[in-house]
Design a protein around this motif. Structure first.
Motif, mmCIF file in Angstrom:
data_model
loop_
_atom_site.group_PDB
_atom_site.id
_atom_site.type_symbol
_atom_site.label_atom_id
_atom_site.label_comp_id
_atom_site.label_asym_id
_atom_site.label_seq_id
_atom_site.Cartn_x
_atom_site.Cartn_y
_atom_site.Cartn_z
ATOM 1 N N GLU A 1 0.835 -1.202 0.000
ATOM 2 C CA GLU A 1 0.000 0.000 0.000
ATOM 3 C C GLU A 1 0.871 1.253 0.000
ATOM 4 O O GLU A 1 0.579 2.227 -0.696
ATOM 5 C CB GLU A 1 -0.943 0.008 1.209
ATOM 6 N N HIS B 1 1.806 2.209 -3.218
ATOM 7 C CA HIS B 1 0.632 2.537 -4.041
ATOM 8 C C HIS B 1 0.265 1.441 -5.035
ATOM 9 O O HIS B 1 -0.344 1.719 -6.079
ATOM 10 C CB HIS B 1 0.835 3.868 -4.773
ATOM 11 N N ARG C 1 -4.657 -0.380 -2.480
ATOM 12 C CA ARG C 1 -5.320 0.598 -1.614
ATOM 13 C C ARG C 1 -6.251 -0.156 -0.682
ATOM 14 O O ARG C 1 -6.652 -1.284 -0.968
ATOM 15 C CB ARG C 1 -6.073 1.650 -2.434
ATOM 16 N N SER C 2 -6.556 0.466 0.455
ATOM 17 C CA SER C 2 -7.380 -0.234 1.435
ATOM 18 C C SER C 2 -8.496 0.666 1.938
ATOM 19 O O SER C 2 -8.419 1.889 1.840
ATOM 20 C CB SER C 2 -6.526 -0.670 2.621
ATOM 21 N N HIS C 3 -9.541 0.038 2.444
ATOM 22 C CA HIS C 3 -10.534 0.800 3.181
ATOM 23 C C HIS C 3 -11.043 -0.047 4.336
ATOM 24 O O HIS C 3 -11.028 -1.281 4.258
ATOM 25 C CB HIS C 3 -11.675 1.260 2.278
ATOM 26 N N TYR D 1 -8.373 -4.832 1.114
ATOM 27 C CA TYR D 1 -7.419 -4.324 0.130
ATOM 28 C C TYR D 1 -7.893 -4.640 -1.282
ATOM 29 O O TYR D 1 -8.558 -5.639 -1.521
ATOM 30 C CB TYR D 1 -6.047 -4.979 0.335
ATOM 31 N N THR E 1 -4.474 -1.420 -7.249
ATOM 32 C CA THR E 1 -4.592 -0.179 -8.000
ATOM 33 C C THR E 1 -4.164 -0.446 -9.436
ATOM 34 O O THR E 1 -3.718 -1.550 -9.767
ATOM 35 C CB THR E 1 -3.658 0.893 -7.412
#
Lengths: 208, 208
Positions: free
Chosen positions: A47, A50, A53-55, A68, A71
DNA sequence: TCCGCCATGTAAGTTGTTACATGATTAG
DNA sequence: CTAATCATGTAACAACTTACATGGCGGA
């Protein structure tokens, strides 16, 4: 690190570290294993670069999850790796080393016990892979010729495991035969009659 | 560490670190590899544990050598390891992972290139092992049935490599066939006629 | 003289394992 | 309430790799 690319590959579908661990344990473990303690830091590193990406996602059951996904850059990196040609590392196989040095024990019986134990482990693994295959075959009517591309490649990978393990089992059986022959060159027929060998659990040839 | 036991095993004959490296490169590399930078510290560690002893030897050409040999304790340690049953680690095979994720490229041609490159590497290694075997067969009249115990075990180990690599080559050939079939389901006969496939370099079954 | 092989080692970095720490939620 | 499962992480250690450092000796 290959693990980085394997995570990029697996994250075609979004997943948490915990999810990924389960995928390693149930689906891809026969060619790559990984522990959670290695997965989590690697995800963070990717991450930071880059490539992922995670949320945070509120889970129905259990605590917060970190999901995850790749990208565009991550996907590019994966493609570069895929196009770079094969990486065939040298396999370190402790069990072959052990066999190689067995003469230090000066006991053919010990060699035989080693080979039998190996035979059993290989056969067990082989059965596990065959179950995976069978389950698949039964649950997907398109198996094997109408499979979509992703599944077709999974099949090729699985078949690598099947071919390989089958060769291992056959080698073990053959070696056991050679050792018995050596231990008792005269009484081969007698023994062969008296004892229906383990190798009678014949492993049928792989087909598609 | 398996390397420790492998060194103990190899040091049935006294040898220097440099000698051992050559043994890895020429004789046992197909199941275990090691770098000098790993060999030297490991030898020192084993000596500190009194499993090895060393003496300095003036070499004819080149600088002073340090020749190691096993102690009684070293031999005991080796035997304990040998009797402890097989250690079958999980093999991490990056090339299978790569194949598994090839669908990300969405290009069956790339899959075919990967498989061909793999096929070639496996075949090359297989040939190397076969040369080893052949050389042996030609230089030792006792081969294969009258071999002394130590050599007999080496033969079993070598055959493990032969069986395994042969399965790899067969898998690659079979996979190439499946991919071609998939890429061009109609024109199979036409293509098969036009191009005498690489897989025509048939690899004969291993025998003793 | 210079190159290649003989010979031993150290340093730094990568990859991976085992053990430990923490806490939420839910099924029994 | 308590055990199992979900979930994320850190620390310490083990195994291995690549790059660097040093020097002798023999042949072209």
């Amino acid at each position: 690190m290959s693990l980085e690319y394997i995570l990029l590959g697996l994250l075609g579908e979004p997943a948490s570290g915990y999810d990924l661990k389960k995928i390693f344990d149930t689906e891809v473990g026969y060619f790559w294993a990984a522990e959670l303690s290695q997965i989590y830091p690697t995800l963070k590193r990717l991450e930071k670069q880059h490539l992922l990406r995670s949320h945070h996602a509120a889970a129905k059951r259990g605590p917060r999850r970190i999901v995850y996904e790749t990208t565009a850059a991550g996907n590019r990196a994966l493609r570069v790796w895929l196009q770079a040609g094969p990486e065939v590392g040298d396999e370190r196989q402790a069990f072959v080393a052990k066999l190689y040095f067995m003469p230090a024990l000066d006991d053919l019986g010990a060699t035989l016990r080693l080979l039998s134990a190996l035979r059993q482990r290989f056969a067990t693994r082989l059965e596990a892979l065959r179950s995976l295959e069978k389950l698949w075959e039964e649950s997907d009517p398109r198996y094997p010729n109408e499979l979509p591309t992703a599944e077709f490649h999974k099949l090729l990978a699985l078949r690598k495991g099947l071919f390989s393990l089958q060769a291992h089992v056959e080698w073990a059986d053959d070696s056991i035969r050679l050792v018995r022959q050596r231990a008792d060159p005269a009484g081969v027929d007698r023994k062969a009659k008296a004892k229906p060998e383990k190798s009678d659990q014949r492993t049928a040839k792989v087909r598609v």
